[in-house]
Design a protein around this motif. Structure first.
Motif: not given
Length: 154
Positions: A95-98, A100-102, A107-108
């Motif tokens: 979940i953390a990896e998904r 982080m990718q998001l 980033p906005v």
């Protein structure tokens, strides 16, 4: 456009990013990752003999602190795995990896809120078996509140 608006927007984006991700719940069935704002819901006692449904797996969008123009946000990830192999950390970090990718790819958020710094993830290495926790920390720029009395001084 407040911190609470950012929280709602993040909840929506995270829910969309986790569509299709199902993990084993405490009830032993596959369950979608739930996303909550600030806290898990309180448990309500049931009169039935049926086992209570849990809130795991979950992501909590937690507003940690803020000042004019910036809000520090923690995305708290919580999973549960009762298997004796102690491999529940894999679900948490997936979940953390998904997420982080998001955040890195987008980033906005809603054309209003921009990540100020690179998100960082952390894993809770304390033994909380059968629960596993991680979190992502980042700071968002949000629209600043401007003084109204300045124009009168000019």
């Amino acid at each position: 456009m407040t911190s609470l608006d950012l929280q709602k927007s993040l909840k929506r984006k995270i829910t969309e990013a986790l569509v299709g991700m199902e993990l084993t719940s405490q009830e032993g069935v596959l369950k979608k990752v739930q996303v909550f704002e600030q806290h898990l819901p309180r448990k309500v006692k049931s009169d039935s003999r049926k086992s209570e449904e849990t809130n795991y797996p979950a992501v909590i969008v937690y507003l940690d602190e803020g000042e004019n123009g910036q809000v520090k946000v923690l995305l708290i990830i919580a999973t549960q795995d009762s298997n004796a192999d102690n491999e529940g950390f894999r679900d948490t970090l997936s979940i953390a990896e998904r997420l982080m990718q998001l955040l890195v790819k987008n980033p906005v958020i809603d054309d209003k809120y921009e990540i100020q710094d690179s998100p960082k993830w952390f894993y809770n290495d304390q033994d909380n078996y059968p629960y596993y926790f991680a979190w992502i920390e980042t700071t968002f720029d949000i629209p600043q509140i401007l003084r109204e009395d300045l124009e009168a001084m000019i």
